[in-house]
Design an enzyme around this catalytic site. Structure first.
Site, short mmCIF file in Angstrom:
data_model
loop_
_atom_site.label_atom_id
_atom_site.label_comp_id
_atom_site.label_asym_id
_atom_site.label_seq_id
_atom_site.Cartn_x
_atom_site.Cartn_y
_atom_site.Cartn_z
CE LYS A 54 -3.66 -2.48 2.19
NZ LYS A 54 -4.48 -2.88 3.67
CD GLN A 98 -3.41 -4.18 6.72
OE1 GLN A 98 -3.76 -3.10 6.12
NE2 GLN A 98 -3.65 -5.40 6.20
CG ASP A 121 -9.86 0.39 5.27
OD1 ASP A 121 -9.45 -0.35 4.18
OD2 ASP A 121 -9.10 0.31 6.40
N1 GUN Z 1 -6.97 -6.39 6.14
C1 GUN Z 1 -6.87 -6.96 5.09
N2 GUN Z 1 -7.35 -6.30 4.06
C2 GUN Z 1 -7.71 -5.05 4.60
C3 GUN Z 1 -8.20 -3.76 4.07
O1 GUN Z 1 -8.59 -3.81 2.99
N3 GUN Z 1 -8.32 -2.82 4.96
C4 GUN Z 1 -7.72 -2.97 6.02
N4 GUN Z 1 -7.97 -1.74 7.29
N5 GUN Z 1 -7.11 -3.95 6.65
C5 GUN Z 1 -7.09 -5.27 5.88
#
Ligand code: GUN
Length: 291
Positions: A54, A98, A121
């Site tokens: 990311k 995350q 998100d």
């Molecule tokens: N863990 C796995 N995928 C994601 C996501 O898209 N966002 C977040 N915050 N955590 C994750």
């Protein structure tokens, strides 16, 4: 029949290009650079891989990025204090905590502390509510990525039977909202669903988001269905190398489906591309530039 491959990798490239162009446009106008802040708690190996990709994606598109890595044992109050500091920082456009979080932290409670305007998100309760009402400034990354793949390949949802396997807050539930808004008839399945293969066989569009390697076999798929595989399961290959396997038994299912997303190169790249789009959306929302 051999299914058409739905390449999220290709679709993602187009979105990344749009974001890169828009960021440059803003910077050229003298506006501050949009920026994503990622918070990781602990050392979960998969999370570390995701977070790194990311941050790297931000760098490639000209978006700013900041990473906060906290100890697994971080007290709840310390994490909330950090989130409040980020909420008050004008240079932070988007905040991503995350998941999963360690067991002593309640994800719902923590996400509730993130400024909903910065919630890239679309997991904050206010944004989840707005999503169901069709009025949120962001949409959740993986579900929106799936919608964009379908749209790119001209696969309509209006009047179709969509069956989603997996009721997570991050994929299954919000995807149901997005598909419903596009006039699909949506069935949301889970571990207690009776006769899951039978329900899945009713689908025109079948989405597997369960996290169980190759669980969806040919028995789940009606001839000609469109199959979307959200699974990213890490397994050890014959030579000891790490291989990514989806939730769908690709070799068997591609014989029956009319179209299918591969793993890797399907939904995964779209999740990251949509995160970049959402960072920009949050920025535009905060600066009163939303469409
Ligand atoms: N863990 C796995 N995928 C994601 C996501 O898209 N966002 C977040 N915050 N955590 C994750």
């Amino acid at each position: 029949m051999s299914a058409q491959l739905l390449s999220g990798k290709e679709v993602a490239r187009e979105f990344r290009k749009q974001v890169r162009v828009r960021v440059q446009e803003l910077v050229d106008k003298g506006m501050p650079r949009p920026s994503l802040t990622v918070v990781q708690v602990g050392n979960d190996a998969a999370s570390t891989v995701y977070v790194r990709s990311k941050v790297r994606a931000c760098e490639k598109l000209g978006l700013g990025s900041t990473m906060h890595k906290l100890e697994e044992s971080v007290p709840r109050g310390e994490l909330i204090d950090l989130i409040h500091t980020l909420n008050a920082d004008a240079s932070v456009s988007g905040i991503l905590v995350q998941l999963p979080l360690p067991p002593h932290l309640n994800a719902t409670e923590i996400i509730n502390e993130v400024d909903s305007a910065r919630d890239v998100d679309c997991l904050h309760p206010a944004n989840v509510g707005r999503l169901w009402l069709g009025d949120s400034h962001v949409t959740p990354c993986t579900p929106q990525g799936i919608i964009e793949i379908l749209q790119h390949y001209g696969i309509g949802l209006k009047g179709k039977r969509a069956v989603i396997i997996g009721r997570s807050n991050i994929v299954g539930k919000p995807l149901a909202a997005l598909m419903l808004a596009r006039h699909a008839t949506v069935t949301l399945c889970h571990s207690r669903t009776l006769d899951l293969p039978g329900v899945a066989r009713e689908a025109d569009v079948l989405v597997a988001a369960v996290g169980k390697p190759e669980m969806v076999t040919a028995d789940y798929v009606r001839d000609g269905a469109v199959v979307i595989d959200v699974g990213v399961n890490r397994q050890t290959g014959a030579d000891g190398e790490e291989v990514l396997v989806g939730d769908v038994d690709f070799a068997a299912v591609e014989e029956k489906a009319s179209a299918i997303t591969p793993v890797p190169g399907g939904v995964g790249p779209m999740t990251i591309a949509m995160l970049m789009v959402n960072t920009l959306r949050c920025y535009e929302y905060q600066h009163g530039l939303s469409a």
